[in-house]
Design a protein around this motif. Structure first.
Motif, PDB file in Angstrom:
ATOM      1  N   MET A 214     -11.944   0.198  11.374  1.00  0.00           N
ATOM      2  CA  MET A 214     -11.224  -0.595  10.375  1.00  0.00           C
ATOM      3  C   MET A 214     -10.650   0.288   9.273  1.00  0.00           C
ATOM      4  N   PHE A 215     -11.448   1.227   8.772  1.00  0.00           N
ATOM      5  CA  PHE A 215     -10.976   2.097   7.706  1.00  0.00           C
ATOM      6  C   PHE A 215      -9.883   3.046   8.187  1.00  0.00           C
ATOM      7  N   LEU A 216      -9.952   3.467   9.431  1.00  0.00           N
ATOM      8  CA  LEU A 216      -8.862   4.268   9.993  1.00  0.00           C
ATOM      9  C   LEU A 216      -7.585   3.435  10.085  1.00  0.00           C
ATOM     10  N   GLY A 217      -7.757   2.161  10.419  1.00  0.00           N
ATOM     11  CA  GLY A 217      -6.592   1.274  10.436  1.00  0.00           C
ATOM     12  C   GLY A 217      -5.956   1.137   9.067  1.00  0.00           C
ATOM     13  N   ILE A 218      -6.787   1.113   8.006  1.00  0.00           N
ATOM     14  CA  ILE A 218      -6.251   1.058   6.639  1.00  0.00           C
ATOM     15  C   ILE A 218      -5.485   2.331   6.316  1.00  0.00           C
ATOM     16  N   LEU A 219      -6.053   3.483   6.702  1.00  0.00           N
ATOM     17  CA  LEU A 219      -5.395   4.760   6.409  1.00  0.00           C
ATOM     18  C   LEU A 219      -4.071   4.896   7.149  1.00  0.00           C
ATOM     19  N   MET A 220      -3.944   4.255   8.303  1.00  0.00           N
ATOM     20  CA  MET A 220      -2.731   4.388   9.114  1.00  0.00           C
ATOM     21  C   MET A 220      -1.727   3.271   8.846  1.00  0.00           C
ATOM     22  N   SER A 221      -2.007   2.369   7.895  1.00  0.00           N
ATOM     23  CA  SER A 221      -1.092   1.256   7.615  1.00  0.00           C
ATOM     24  C   SER A 221       0.179   1.767   6.947  1.00  0.00           C
ATOM     25  N   ARG A 222       1.224   0.943   6.987  1.00  0.00           N
ATOM     26  CA  ARG A 222       2.504   1.330   6.383  1.00  0.00           C
ATOM     27  C   ARG A 222       2.555   1.011   4.888  1.00  0.00           C
ATOM     28  N   TYR A 223       1.663   0.156   4.402  1.00  0.00           N
ATOM     29  CA  TYR A 223       1.540  -0.182   2.986  1.00  0.00           C
ATOM     30  C   TYR A 223       2.825  -0.807   2.432  1.00  0.00           C
ATOM     31  N   SER A 224       3.347  -1.764   3.134  1.00  0.00           N
ATOM     32  CA  SER A 224       4.447  -2.552   2.585  1.00  0.00           C
ATOM     33  C   SER A 224       3.864  -3.589   1.620  1.00  0.00           C
ATOM     34  N   GLU A 225       4.726  -4.263   0.873  1.00  0.00           N
ATOM     35  CA  GLU A 225       4.255  -5.240  -0.115  1.00  0.00           C
ATOM     36  C   GLU A 225       3.420  -6.337   0.535  1.00  0.00           C
ATOM     37  N   ASP A 226       3.914  -6.895   1.643  1.00  0.00           N
ATOM     38  CA  ASP A 226       3.231  -8.018   2.277  1.00  0.00           C
ATOM     39  C   ASP A 226       1.914  -7.626   2.933  1.00  0.00           C
ATOM     40  N   ASP A 227       1.714  -6.341   3.203  1.00  0.00           N
ATOM     41  CA  ASP A 227       0.442  -5.909   3.795  1.00  0.00           C
ATOM     42  C   ASP A 227      -0.729  -6.156   2.850  1.00  0.00           C
ATOM     43  N   PHE A 228      -0.466  -6.142   1.540  1.00  0.00           N
ATOM     44  CA  PHE A 228      -1.531  -6.353   0.562  1.00  0.00           C
ATOM     45  C   PHE A 228      -1.929  -7.821   0.450  1.00  0.00           C
ATOM     46  N   TYR A 229      -1.151  -8.710   1.065  1.00  0.00           N
ATOM     47  CA  TYR A 229      -1.446 -10.135   0.961  1.00  0.00           C
ATOM     48  C   TYR A 229      -2.594 -10.551   1.881  1.00  0.00           C
TER      49      TYR A 229
ATOM     50  N   MET B  62      -2.642  -6.347  -6.889  1.00  0.00           N
ATOM     51  CA  MET B  62      -1.442  -6.513  -6.077  1.00  0.00           C
ATOM     52  C   MET B  62      -1.551  -7.748  -5.190  1.00  0.00           C
ATOM     53  N   GLN B  63      -2.719  -8.006  -4.644  1.00  0.00           N
ATOM     54  CA  GLN B  63      -2.901  -9.195  -3.822  1.00  0.00           C
ATOM     55  C   GLN B  63      -2.701 -10.464  -4.656  1.00  0.00           C
ATOM     56  N   ARG B  64      -3.259 -10.478  -5.875  1.00  0.00           N
ATOM     57  CA  ARG B  64      -3.110 -11.655  -6.737  1.00  0.00           C
ATOM     58  C   ARG B  64      -1.642 -11.871  -7.121  1.00  0.00           C
ATOM     59  N   GLU B  65      -0.928 -10.793  -7.384  1.00  0.00           N
ATOM     60  CA  GLU B  65       0.479 -10.927  -7.721  1.00  0.00           C
ATOM     61  C   GLU B  65       1.275 -11.503  -6.542  1.00  0.00           C
ATOM     62  N   LEU B  66       0.953 -11.077  -5.333  1.00  0.00           N
ATOM     63  CA  LEU B  66       1.613 -11.634  -4.145  1.00  0.00           C
ATOM     64  C   LEU B  66       1.262 -13.102  -3.951  1.00  0.00           C
ATOM     65  N   GLN B  67       0.020 -13.467  -4.247  1.00  0.00           N
ATOM     66  CA  GLN B  67      -0.378 -14.869  -4.136  1.00  0.00           C
ATOM     67  C   GLN B  67       0.411 -15.738  -5.118  1.00  0.00           C
TER      68      GLN B  67
END
Length: 772
Positions: free
Chosen positions: A674-689, A562-567
């Motif tokens: 940091m991992f708790l921050g990942i679990l609490m993220s909204r996971y929008s498309e741009d977040d994977f960039y 997903m990150q590569r596709e956004l790039q």
């Protein structure tokens, strides 16, 4: 006129991009049967109104029925091609020009290579050899015991009793031309030539020595001579073929009726025929070698990764690279389809790449244009062509010598990589010569085939092929398109080949450097990006879609994919005009909408993958926090009964214990956060960039640091408590390194790839030195 059957399809075949011929014949018959073909081919006479349009209700009614019949028998992407057409004639001829397979030229090139491409060495080649009559049968021996001798001889041959068979042949030489029914009325030499498992080369040589010269020309029921049997059944027996040709040179001109071209072409077609083809080529005058035969020698050489004959012909006659061979193929096009001929088509891991770059390959030597290629000998006597690695100039370049056992897997791996690089290096040496063929001399068919080859090269990521094309050709890159109307830049973007994309993107800079006329760089890039395919997709639409051609499966994990596709999307978005970002295709979709729809499932998989990784790492990090917090208050020491308190040691090992414990505690706490921050993220498309990968990098790094320092804390405490007992301490410390090593093996590659993709130069670096 009959009624059109208003069903889903009017013929049982639905048109796709692979079955045009089958579909067109069926729909053509249907339109004829329904009396609709005249509006398609334009033979229907109708009055024209004052506005220049057809003024005939009957014509429009027939046109609507024919157009419906054509459109209803199309599917998906083929329907999109003719969706906007208003007449049946337009729809028919649009499909014809778009989907009909390439037609070969009407005539084949029949001139010899010397006539087509005259050189200064015309007089150096030998004159053509005269052909003799096919087949030669001798009269039978009329002595009283002839039949018994013949039966005995045939029985010995049939049962592979060659010692006795040769004894009889010495006494009765006429048996050499005797025809044997169990070998399709061929001779004993035919039988020996076919049965390579039970007959040695030495036996064949004895049979040839005992036979009359003209008896070698005898053919069996299929028209095969014994020499042709060797080519057909055991082409690796060069010595056997050599002894036959030396005794009767006319064998080179005797072929079965249905076989075209000289024997060198037949041998080159065979999988194991490289050595034999090399020998025949050394005996074949160029005056007898047609252009189509020479082109086929090169094409077959590229197909089988044999380059000696091809190298000789290409250096003498560079225009053969674009010549049409007997199979209507072109050598330069054949090379583009060989995915193993280029390093860019190879998938090598880190260790294989290290071996690949260590190996050194010598360049192919220039030919002596006054003579054919030399036929060198191995110690076994066979010609030196079986494979490229057999040639003497490269034998010394293997990293390991012959001390390795032949069954050693490491030797096999190194040898395989060596063969691979050998092909890549010599193909790179071929390409500059091949692309120098004069473009003005190319026919429409040749240009069409070259166009197809370049599209294939872009689709497979053969950046070396396209590089040499751009260096040596002034052909406009914008005019090269595939059947979907995509240019090379769109093909590279769809297939996710960043090297080809970078190359095409900056190719105008190379043209300026070499004074090749063209548009301004910015204007040319803008024109390439804005170009649309048959479905109205510009470059940003193309990169927003995931198709079966998109090369993303080699990337580890859905999150990285997903990150590569956004790039890719943001890279193309950065070079397009703002208006192109909002343009719509024929489905009325903007590039961002196409991206969202196509990456919906991948986004879900990436979110699931990130959450699972973060959850597992959070548990590990929390355990380390608990352990290290408790260890901080249990420092090894001794109880002082007089003072009533605990006395701590002050040596350097204790200092290591305290410092490592603190580092492990703080880093593990950071990783949990940091991992708790990942679990609490909204996971929008741009977040994977950037956002999610950055958190994952910090979390993995701090978790790795906490595990490593935790093992140091354990080892230090064990050393303090068991001081002087090295037999226990040393093995325990070694075992403590196992978890650290395991973590590195499993998670470190992911960490490195994440770091490079997020903070590295990126795959779209325009400053790569080896771009051209």
């Amino acid at each position: 006129m009959g009624r059109v059957n208003m069903t889903a399809t009017v013929v049982p075949v639905v048109l796709d991009r692979e079955n045009y011929d089958d579909w067109s014949s069926r729909i053509h018959i249907y339109l004829l049967a329904e009396d609709l073909w005249d509006v398609v081919d334009g033979t229907y006479e109708s009055p024209i109104g004052e506005d220049g349009k057809i003024d005939d209700k009957a014509w429009w009614k027939k046109n609507a029925k024919a157009l419906y019949a054509i459109q209803s028998s199309c599917r998906g992407d083929t329907y999109q091609i003719i969706k906007d057409k208003t007449t049946a004639s337009e729809a028919w001829y649009t499909l014809l020009t778009t989907l009909k397979p390439d037609e070969p030229p009407d005539e084949k090139e029949t001139r010899s290579v010397l006539e087509a491409y005259p050189t200064q060495t015309d007089d150096d080649d030998a004159t053509p050899q005269s052909a003799m009559e096919e087949g030669h049968t001798g009269g039978p021996d009329h002595e009283s015991n002839a039949n018994d001798i013949h039966k005995t001889f045939a029985n010995y041959v049939k049962h592979n009793d060659w010692d006795n068979a040769i004894k009889i042949l010495r006494q009765y030489p006429q048996e050499g031309k005797a025809r044997l029914p169990f070998v399709r009325h061929g001779t004993a030499l035919h039988y020996a030539s076919k049965n390579f498992m039970s007959c040695s080369v030495h036996i064949i040589q004895q049979l040839v020595d005992l036979m009359a010269t003209e008896d070698l020309e005898i053919t069996d029921d299929f028209g095969y001579t014994a020499l042709y049997c060797i080519i057909n059944y055991c082409p690796d027996r060069v010595q056997a073929a050599e002894c036959m040709v030396k005794k009767n040179n006319n064998l080179l001109t005797i072929l079965p009726r249905w076989v075209e071209g000289p024997l060198v072409v037949v041998a080159q077609e065979r999988t194991k025929g490289g050595a034999l083809a090399r020998y025949f080529y050394s005996l074949t005058p160029h005056q007898t070698l047609k252009v189509s035969d020479a082109a086929k020698l090169i094409s077959d050489g590229f197909y089988h990764n044999r380059f000696d004959i091809a190298w000789d012909l290409i250096q003498r006659y560079p225009k053969l690279a674009m010549a049409i061979d007997r199979n209507i193929n072109i050598p330069l096009v054949t090379l583009a389809n060989n995915r193993f001929a280029f390093f860019s088509g190879s998938q090598l891991n880190l260790w294989k790449k290290l071996i690949y770059y260590v190996i050194r390959i010598k360049r192919l030597p220039p030919i002596n244009k006054d003579s054919h290629i030399n036929v060198e000998k191995h110690e076994s006597g066979q010609s030196d062509q079986g494979h490229l690695s057999d040639q003497k100039e490269n034998k010394g370049h293997l990293i390991f010598s012959g001390n390795f056992h032949v069954c050693n897997p490491i030797w096999f791996l190194i040898n395989r990589i060596y063969q691979m690089k050998l092909v890549h290096e010599w193909v790179a040496q071929f390409l500059p010569l091949m692309f120098k063929a004069n473009e003005r001399d190319m026919s429409k068919y040749q240009r069409m085939k070259l166009n197809t080859a370049l599209c294939v090269a872009a689709e497979r990521g053969h950046v070396e092929y396209i590089t040499h094309f751009l260096r040596n050709s002034s052909y406009p890159v914008n005019l090269i398109m595939n059947k979907k109307g995509q240019n090379l830049l769109q093909i590279a973007a769809e297939c996710r080949h960043h090297k080809v994309y970078n190359l095409i993107h900056v190719s105008n800079q190379l043209r300026k450097k070499e004074n090749i006329p063209g548009l301004d760089h910015a204007d040319e890039i803008r024109a390439r990006v804005r170009a649309r395919d048959q479905f109205g997709n510009n470059l940003l639409h193309t990169v927003a879609s995931i198709t079966p051609l998109s090369q993303i499966n080699h990337i580890q994990g859905a999150a990285l994919q997903m990150q590569r596709e956004l790039q890719w999307f943001k890279e193309v978005e950065s070079i397009v005009h703002p208006k192109d970002c909002e343009s719509v295709n024929k489905d009325k979709k903007t590039p961002r909408k196409v991206f969202t729809e196509n990456h919906k499932e991948l986004g879900k998989e990436a979110e699931k993958s990130m959450k699972e990784t973060a959850t597992s790492c959070t548990v590990v990090g929390a355990l380390i926090v608990t352990i290290m917090f408790a260890a901080a208050f249990i420092v090894p020491g001794e109880n002082d009964e007089k003072a009533g308190r605990r006395t701590f040691l002050t040596n350097s090992v204790l200092t290591t214990f305290i410092v490592s414990d603190a580092i492990s505690l703080f880093s593990s706490t950071t990783s949990v956060i940091m991992f708790l921050g990942i679990l609490m993220s909204r996971y929008s498309e741009d977040d994977f960039y950037k956002s999610l990968p950055t958190k994952m990098i910090i979390g993995l790094f701090t978790l790795f640091l906490s595990i490593a320092t935790m093992m140091i804390v354990f080892s230090s405490g064990l050393y303090i408590m068991l001081e002087g007992k090295s037999s226990i301490v040393i093995p325990s410390i070694l075992l403590a390194s196992v978890p650290v090593t395991s973590f590195i093996v499993m998670q470190f590659p992911l960490f490195v790839e994440l770091f490079i993709n997020t903070f590295g130069p990126g795959i779209f670096d325009r400053k790569q030195k080896n771009l051209f």
